[in-house]
Design a protein around this motif. Structure first.
Motif, PDB file in Angstrom:
ATOM      1  N   TRP A   1       0.807  -1.213   0.000  1.00 34.66           N
ATOM      2  CA  TRP A   1       0.000   0.000   0.000  1.00 34.66           C
ATOM      3  C   TRP A   1       0.846   1.270   0.000  1.00 34.66           C
ATOM      4  N   LEU A   2       1.911   1.281   0.744  1.00 35.44           N
ATOM      5  CA  LEU A   2       2.704   2.498   0.886  1.00 35.44           C
ATOM      6  C   LEU A   2       3.998   2.460   0.081  1.00 35.44           C
ATOM      7  N   GLY A   3       4.250   1.372  -0.643  1.00 33.07           N
ATOM      8  CA  GLY A   3       5.455   1.269  -1.450  1.00 33.07           C
ATOM      9  C   GLY A   3       5.203   1.207  -2.937  1.00 33.07           C
ATOM     10  N   ASP A   4       3.948   1.085  -3.324  1.00 32.44           N
ATOM     11  CA  ASP A   4       3.577   1.023  -4.744  1.00 32.44           C
ATOM     12  C   ASP A   4       2.961   2.364  -5.136  1.00 32.44           C
ATOM     13  N   PRO A   5       3.505   3.044  -6.169  1.00 32.32           N
ATOM     14  CA  PRO A   5       2.938   4.346  -6.576  1.00 32.32           C
ATOM     15  C   PRO A   5       1.467   4.284  -6.953  1.00 32.32           C
ATOM     16  N   HIS A   6       1.012   3.123  -7.424  1.00 34.25           N
ATOM     17  CA  HIS A   6      -0.389   3.003  -7.815  1.00 34.25           C
ATOM     18  C   HIS A   6      -1.312   2.754  -6.621  1.00 34.25           C
ATOM     19  N   ALA A   7      -0.762   2.326  -5.501  1.00 34.30           N
ATOM     20  CA  ALA A   7      -1.581   2.041  -4.319  1.00 34.30           C
ATOM     21  C   ALA A   7      -1.438   3.094  -3.234  1.00 34.30           C
ATOM     22  N   SER A   8      -0.378   3.893  -3.286  1.00 37.30           N
ATOM     23  CA  SER A   8      -0.125   4.849  -2.199  1.00 37.30           C
ATOM     24  C   SER A   8      -1.170   5.961  -2.165  1.00 37.30           C
ATOM     25  N   ILE A   9      -1.550   6.471  -3.347  1.00 40.33           N
ATOM     26  CA  ILE A   9      -2.556   7.537  -3.368  1.00 40.33           C
ATOM     27  C   ILE A   9      -3.911   7.043  -2.856  1.00 40.33           C
ATOM     28  N   PRO A  10      -4.439   5.891  -3.322  1.00 38.61           N
ATOM     29  CA  PRO A  10      -5.697   5.404  -2.719  1.00 38.61           C
ATOM     30  C   PRO A  10      -5.587   5.156  -1.222  1.00 38.61           C
ATOM     31  N   ALA A  11      -4.427   4.668  -0.760  1.00 39.67           N
ATOM     32  CA  ALA A  11      -4.267   4.407   0.672  1.00 39.67           C
ATOM     33  C   ALA A  11      -4.377   5.695   1.481  1.00 39.67           C
ATOM     34  N   ILE A  12      -3.704   6.751   1.030  1.00 45.89           N
ATOM     35  CA  ILE A  12      -3.767   8.017   1.757  1.00 45.89           C
ATOM     36  C   ILE A  12      -5.144   8.644   1.625  1.00 45.89           C
TER      37      ILE A  12
END
Length: 293
Positions: free
Chosen positions: A150-161
């Motif tokens: 979640w916090l290390g993938d550019p595609h998942a970091s924005i949805p996580a935040i």
């Protein structure tokens, strides 16, 4: 002045003084610093301070990271504001139903994240979203979904935040919408019901116009809030990965307190100030168009 006017000025003077010192004066000083090359050297010796005019702003226009941070911030606002307002309004409508029990308890529980520390909750969410031992990936494993970085993938970091920020702030708008819904005239709702209007028709033609000013206020506050996201990416991702969560305020922080380019940092702050001012003006014009102001 009359006695009442003097009394009014006497009571409002402390508040006006605080606004002047805390809001107006820092804004003026930031504008003044934005046209200088104020840096660590000028902080040690004022003779090193020089006037650069619009040089800081032109440098920002030539800085790819600034445009990247501006795009990331705009993406947060475009995705987060509708999600936060929609979720808040839907929750307020559910809690406004007569069949819901323990309404005060639900309101307290849903409002609690808003009044908790951003840093503390961000640290907790870092553990929840951890790739190896986070509870979120553990729950996804139960339904056959592999671990997500979640916090290390550019595609998942924005949805996580975005999920974290929406969870953090939606309780405030929910309370505001709850108060607005309680003020909707009951006779209008009953008249619409007697005329055969369904739930959607009553919401569209009675509830929505009645809470229009509150909806506008929530939109203005939410836009300003999402454009000023800083603590969340700072604690959870440090602006990464690959600068995918670097926001304007995080970029300003790096310029001012990592590289000590305080003049450029002040220019960034003023650009963000103008952007929020313009968007607020546009939202106010939209509110007047729909007679919400």
């Amino acid at each position: 002045m009359t006695r009442q006017e003097r009394a009014a000025w006497m009571f409002t003077a402390p508040v006006l003084a605080i606004i002047l010192l805390v809001l107006v004066l820092p804004t003026v000083l930031a504008l003044a610093l934005s046209v200088t090359d104020y840096s660590l050297y000028a902080l040690a010796d004022w003779s090193n301070l020089g006037f650069v005019g619009f040089g800081n702003f032109t440098d920002l226009a030539r800085t790819p990271l600034f445009w990247r941070s501006l795009g990331n911030t705009a993406l947060f606002a475009l995705l987060g504001v509708p999600a936060a307002i929609g979720l808040s309004l839907a929750t307020a409508l559910l809690l406004d139903a007569k069949t819901v029990r323990w309404k005060p308890l639900w309101r307290v529980l849903l409002f609690a994240p808003y009044v908790t520390s951003v840093v503390a909750t961000a640290v907790v969410w870092r553990f929840l979203l951890n790739t190896r031992f986070g509870l979120v990936n553990y729950a996804l494993g139960w339904v056959g979904i592999g671990p997500v970085d979640w916090l290390g993938d550019p595609h998942a970091s924005i949805p996580a935040i975005l999920i974290f920020v929406t969870w953090k702030i939606f309780g405030y708008n929910m309370i505001v919408f709850t108060a607005a819904l309680s003020a909707v005239p009951g006779d209008l709702m009953e008249a619409a019901r007697l005329d055969g209007a369904g739930r959607w028709a009553r919401f569209r033609h009675v509830t929505l116009p009645a809470i229009g000013p509150t909806l506008l206020l929530a939109a203005v506050m939410s836009v300003a809030g999402f454009l000023q996201i800083f603590a969340e990416p700072y604690v959870m991702t440090l602006g990464g990965p690959a600068q995918s969560t670097t926001t304007v305020l995080y970029f300003m922080y790096q310029e001012g307190f990592t590289w000590w380019n305080l003049g450029r940092a002040s220019a960034v702050a003023f650009v963000l100030f103008v952007l929020i001012l313009i968007l607020t003006f546009v939202q106010a014009r939209i509110g007047r168009r729909y007679e919400w102001l």
